[in-house]
Write a protein that holds these residues in place. Sequence first.
Motif, short mmCIF file in Angstrom:
data_model
loop_
_atom_site.label_atom_id
_atom_site.label_comp_id
_atom_site.label_asym_id
_atom_site.label_seq_id
_atom_site.Cartn_x
_atom_site.Cartn_y
_atom_site.Cartn_z
N UNK A 48 40.59 31.96 30.26
CA UNK A 48 38.80 31.66 30.50
C UNK A 48 38.90 30.42 31.49
N UNK A 49 37.75 30.48 32.27
CA UNK A 49 37.67 29.45 33.36
C UNK A 49 36.53 29.90 34.42
N UNK A 50 36.59 29.25 35.40
CA UNK A 50 35.67 29.47 36.62
C UNK A 50 36.13 30.42 37.52
N UNK A 51 35.07 31.04 38.13
CA UNK A 51 35.38 31.82 39.26
C UNK A 51 34.48 31.66 40.38
N UNK A 52 34.91 32.12 41.75
CA UNK A 52 33.94 32.35 42.66
C UNK A 52 34.23 33.09 43.77
N UNK A 53 33.51 33.64 44.55
CA UNK A 53 33.78 34.51 45.74
C UNK A 53 33.82 33.69 46.85
N UNK A 54 34.87 33.71 47.62
CA UNK A 54 34.84 32.65 48.71
C UNK A 54 35.64 33.44 49.79
N UNK A 55 34.97 33.56 50.91
CA UNK A 55 35.74 34.09 52.16
C UNK A 55 36.23 35.34 51.95
N UNK A 56 35.57 36.47 51.06
CA UNK A 56 36.22 37.84 50.73
C UNK A 56 37.43 37.71 49.84
N UNK A 57 37.52 36.63 48.96
CA UNK A 57 38.55 36.59 48.02
C UNK A 57 37.71 36.21 46.68
N UNK A 58 38.61 36.55 45.72
CA UNK A 58 38.17 36.14 44.18
C UNK A 58 39.05 34.98 43.98
N UNK A 59 38.42 33.89 43.46
CA UNK A 59 38.94 32.53 43.31
C UNK A 59 38.71 32.15 41.79
N UNK A 60 39.99 32.22 41.08
CA UNK A 60 39.96 32.18 39.63
C UNK A 60 40.68 30.87 39.26
#
Length: 95
Positions: free
Chosen positions: A49-61
């Motif tokens: 469980x945690x945070x995610x974001x879409x950044x520069x065409x990548x999935x950051x988790x």
Amino acid sequence: MSDEPSLAGEWHKVDAPECAAGYPEFLTFSAGRYTGRRGESQGFVRWDAGIFRLEGGRLVLSGADDRLVAYAFDIDGDLLRITDPEGCTFSYRRV
């Protein structure tokens, strides 16, 4: 209007080689947060469980160790394909 794909909803792992055994069987994404659930035969999973974001065409988790890791991904309809930093590619289908 955003051009970023939506990850919102529930996902089930459908195509996973052995290298993907440490990733959860089920994922739920909503409003910048995610939850991963293990399958019946899984032990430790990298994404709990945690945070995610879409950044520069990548999935950051944020993983189970709280580090932020960027993954290559693409969405084709209801199929989400992810490639981890080691080159392991696996897929989830939106349910």
